[in-house]
Design an enzyme around this catalytic site. Structure first.
Site, PDB file in Angstrom:
ATOM      1  N   CYS A 288     -30.515   3.471   5.912  1.00 18.16           N
ATOM      2  CA  CYS A 288     -30.002   4.757   5.443  1.00 18.16           C
ATOM      3  C   CYS A 288     -30.313   4.982   3.974  1.00 18.16           C
ATOM      4  CB  CYS A 288     -28.488   4.819   5.612  1.00 18.16           C
ATOM      5  SG  CYS A 288     -27.904   4.280   7.212  1.00 18.16           S
ATOM      6  N   ASP A 289     -30.117   3.985   3.152  1.00 19.50           N
ATOM      7  CA  ASP A 289     -30.062   4.216   1.708  1.00 19.50           C
ATOM      8  C   ASP A 289     -31.166   3.537   0.901  1.00 19.50           C
ATOM      9  OD1 ASP A 289     -27.822   5.771   2.085  1.00 19.50           O
ATOM     10  OD2 ASP A 289     -26.445   4.075   1.914  1.00 19.50           O
TER      11      ASP A 289
ATOM     12  N   CYS B  26     -26.007  -0.064   4.618  1.00 16.10           N
ATOM     13  CA  CYS B  26     -27.078   0.336   5.530  1.00 16.10           C
ATOM     14  C   CYS B  26     -28.387   0.531   4.783  1.00 16.10           C
ATOM     15  CB  CYS B  26     -26.666   1.623   6.253  1.00 16.10           C
ATOM     16  SG  CYS B  26     -27.933   2.269   7.349  1.00 16.10           S
TER      17      CYS B  26
HETATM   18  C1  LIG Z   1     -22.014   4.220   3.647  1.00 10.03           C
HETATM   19  C2  LIG Z   1     -22.789   4.575   4.882  1.00 10.03           C
HETATM   20  C3  LIG Z   1     -23.906   5.378   4.773  1.00 10.03           C
HETATM   21  C4  LIG Z   1     -24.628   5.716   5.904  1.00 10.03           C
HETATM   22  N1  LIG Z   1     -25.710   6.542   5.779  1.00 10.03           N
HETATM   23  C5  LIG Z   1     -26.399   6.913   6.868  1.00 10.03           C
HETATM   24  C6  LIG Z   1     -27.541   7.757   6.776  1.00 10.03           C
HETATM   25  O1  LIG Z   1     -27.936   8.159   5.668  1.00 10.03           O
HETATM   26  N2  LIG Z   1     -28.188   8.087   7.904  1.00 10.03           N
HETATM   27  C7  LIG Z   1     -27.802   7.634   9.134  1.00 10.03           C
HETATM   28  O2  LIG Z   1     -28.425   7.986  10.134  1.00 10.03           O
HETATM   29  N3  LIG Z   1     -26.751   6.815   9.272  1.00 10.03           N
HETATM   30  C8  LIG Z   1     -26.039   6.447   8.171  1.00 10.03           C
HETATM   31  N4  LIG Z   1     -24.978   5.602   8.292  1.00 10.03           N
HETATM   32  C9  LIG Z   1     -24.647   5.074   9.619  1.00 10.03           C
HETATM   33  C10 LIG Z   1     -23.877   6.134  10.418  1.00 10.03           C
HETATM   34  O3  LIG Z   1     -22.812   6.598   9.622  1.00 10.03           O
HETATM   35  C11 LIG Z   1     -23.356   5.544  11.710  1.00 10.03           C
HETATM   36  O4  LIG Z   1     -24.414   5.036  12.470  1.00 10.03           O
HETATM   37  C12 LIG Z   1     -22.629   6.615  12.528  1.00 10.03           C
HETATM   38  O5  LIG Z   1     -21.569   7.159  11.766  1.00 10.03           O
HETATM   39  C13 LIG Z   1     -22.076   6.056  13.829  1.00 10.03           C
HETATM   40  O6  LIG Z   1     -21.363   7.078  14.445  1.00 10.03           O
HETATM   41  P1  LIG Z   1     -20.225   6.768  15.513  1.00 10.03           P
HETATM   42  O7  LIG Z   1     -19.683   8.107  15.863  1.00 10.03           O
HETATM   43  O8  LIG Z   1     -20.739   5.890  16.571  1.00 10.03           O
HETATM   44  O9  LIG Z   1     -19.130   5.902  14.755  1.00 10.03           O
HETATM   45  P2  LIG Z   1     -18.310   6.159  13.409  1.00 10.03           P
HETATM   46  O10 LIG Z   1     -19.001   7.092  12.498  1.00 10.03           O
HETATM   47  O11 LIG Z   1     -17.979   4.796  12.920  1.00 10.03           O
HETATM   48  O12 LIG Z   1     -16.977   6.876  13.901  1.00 10.03           O
HETATM   49  C14 LIG Z   1     -15.993   6.173  14.589  1.00 10.03           C
HETATM   50  C15 LIG Z   1     -14.808   7.094  14.802  1.00 10.03           C
HETATM   51  O13 LIG Z   1     -13.880   6.443  15.675  1.00 10.03           O
HETATM   52  C16 LIG Z   1     -12.567   6.637  15.176  1.00 10.03           C
HETATM   53  N5  LIG Z   1     -11.708   5.568  15.694  1.00 10.03           N
HETATM   54  C17 LIG Z   1     -11.841   4.232  15.569  1.00 10.03           C
HETATM   55  N6  LIG Z   1     -10.823   3.598  16.183  1.00 10.03           N
HETATM   56  C18 LIG Z   1     -10.042   4.584  16.726  1.00 10.03           C
HETATM   57  C19 LIG Z   1      -8.823   4.589  17.481  1.00 10.03           C
HETATM   58  N7  LIG Z   1      -8.183   3.460  17.824  1.00 10.03           N
HETATM   59  N8  LIG Z   1      -8.295   5.782  17.852  1.00 10.03           N
HETATM   60  C20 LIG Z   1      -8.915   6.944  17.528  1.00 10.03           C
HETATM   61  N9  LIG Z   1     -10.077   6.996  16.833  1.00 10.03           N
HETATM   62  C21 LIG Z   1     -10.609   5.826  16.426  1.00 10.03           C
HETATM   63  C22 LIG Z   1     -12.743   6.642  13.658  1.00 10.03           C
HETATM   64  O14 LIG Z   1     -11.639   7.280  13.028  1.00 10.03           O
HETATM   65  C23 LIG Z   1     -14.036   7.441  13.528  1.00 10.03           C
HETATM   66  O15 LIG Z   1     -13.742   8.822  13.528  1.00 10.03           O
HETATM   67  C24 LIG Z   1     -24.229   5.242   7.181  1.00 10.03           C
HETATM   68  C25 LIG Z   1     -23.102   4.418   7.285  1.00 10.03           C
HETATM   69  C26 LIG Z   1     -22.385   4.095   6.155  1.00 10.03           C
HETATM   70  C27 LIG Z   1     -21.154   3.219   6.283  1.00 10.03           C
END
Ligand SMILES: Cc1cc2nc3c(=O)[nH]c(=O)nc-3n(C[C@H](O)[C@H](O)[C@H](O)COP(=O)(O)OP(=O)(O)OC[C@H]3O[C@@H](n4cnc5c(N)ncnc54)[C@H](O)[C@@H]3O)c2cc1C
Length: 307
Positions: A134-135, A131
């Site tokens: 983000c970084d 990302c």
């Molecule tokens: C390395 C990295 C660094 C990042 N740094 C930043 C940052 O500095 N600032 C920022 O704003 N964003 C950052 N991001 C982006 C940010 O993390 C994502 O945009 C955010 O986490 C999205 O949130 P979400 O809840 O939609 O999905 P996710 O965080 O992807 O969470 C998905 C969830 O769904 C669950 N899940 C999936 N399939 C199933 C299933 N079948 N049954 C039950 N549960 C399931 C997973 O276990 C997880 O808990 C970063 C991403 C990465 C990878």
């Protein structure tokens, strides 16, 4: 019978849990294989509002979870492996046990595709990233490498050129999937150098828990060499976690949920939140905002149905 089940415990799921718990709906959150979601993979988060010094990603999601639990949200481990959304109550199979719910919030995220290099996972958050938004800021004046040949790789390379002393874009082929306009823009950027027909064999140095260099290999000549690098950005796409809803929740060809307005999906009572529907912004704050929207919609839906 649950009022609200939330699939996913990232920013979207945890924020939906805070809101639905405070609405007295006693949500059940199914954490999935990656408790805390993608932020649990990273270190310092500097762009989530409210933390002037930044906050560690795992702490941020853990705080959200505690906040939700304080209002009565319940979290369970395990993944949803099958769903029946053909009628209400909806039925979800959580690793063998079926549970029933009146509404469902899908916050299952979109996992970044990684290269599968031996040291890649050990260095995520320590120089390996998926990302740029983000970084990128962490790599001011440093050497940056971007892997990929699509629009997102071009976009990330262009964005990162604002920070890095140089940006090397590594692509395994000579042809690009990227659109001409994005490719032309990257080519016209004096800071971006292209390394074509080249793959990365590994990223170093896991023993220092810091990215210092990569091993590259030219696919045409077989030549192998090491190149110094500080920031290693993998931009080869994301996989939305929607396989368990196939044929039920409408998605686009890449698997992202198609929104029917607000947080609504094509199924009444099923709402989307976060990266599982968002191929554009993919940020913690947008995912949290989407979790709030889904929670309010679920609450109003239940209210209208007399629950
Ligand atoms: C390395 C990295 C660094 C990042 N740094 C930043 C940052 O500095 N600032 C920022 O704003 N964003 C950052 N991001 C982006 C940010 O993390 C994502 O945009 C955010 O986490 C999205 O949130 P979400 O809840 O939609 O999905 P996710 O965080 O992807 O969470 C998905 C969830 O769904 C669950 N899940 C999936 N399939 C199933 C299933 N079948 N049954 C039950 N549960 C399931 C997973 O276990 C997880 O808990 C970063 C991403 C990465 C990878």
């Amino acid at each position: 019978m649950q009022n609200v089940v939330i699939i996913g415990s990232g920013c979207a799921g945890n924020t939906a849990a805070i809101y639905t718990a405070r609405a007295n709906l006693k949500p059940l959150v199914i954490s999935g294989h990656e408790a805390g979601g993608q932020l649990s993979l990273t270190t310092l988060v500097e762009n989530f509002p409210g933390f002037p010094e930044g906050i560690n990603g795992p702490d941020l999601v853990e705080n959200m979870k505690k906040q939700a639990q304080n209002f009565g949200a319940e979290f369970i481990h395990g993944s949803v492996i099958d769903t029946d959304l053909s009628q209400r109550p909806f039925r979800l199979n959580v690793e063998g046990d079926w549970i029933e719910t009146r509404t469902l919030i899908v916050a299952s995220g979109a996992s970044a595709r990684w290269l599968g290099l031996p040291n890649e996972q050990k260095l995520i958050g320590h120089g390996v990233s998926s990302c740029a938004t983000c970084d990128g800021f962490f790599y001011r004046g440093r050497k940056i490498m971007v892997i990929g040949g699509g629009d997102s790789a071009m976009e990330e390379a262009n964005f990162l050129s604002r920070f890095g002393s140089e940006v090397t874009l590594v692509h395994r082929r000579e042809e690009f999937r990227a659109s001409k306009i994005m490719l032309d823009r990257a080519r016209a950027n004096a800071k971006i150098k292209f390394l074509l027909n080249t793959v990365v064999d590994d990223v170093h140095d896991a023993s220092k828990t810091l990215v210092t260099a990569v091993t590259l290999r030219n696919l045409k000549t077989g030549e192998r060499w090491e190149q110094d690098v500080d920031g290693f950005f993998v931009a080869i796409g994301h996989i939305p976690n929607t396989r368990i809803f196939k044929g039920q929740i409408e998605t686009d060809p890449d698997g992202y949920i198609i929104s029917k307005g607000g947080a609504r999906t094509n199924i009444r009572g099923v709402f989307h939140a976060g990266d599982v529907q968002d191929r554009t912004y993919r940020q913690a704050i947008t995912a949290s905002g989407a979790g709030c929207m889904a929670a309010i919609e679920a609450e109003r839906f239940l209210e209208a149905e007399g629950h």
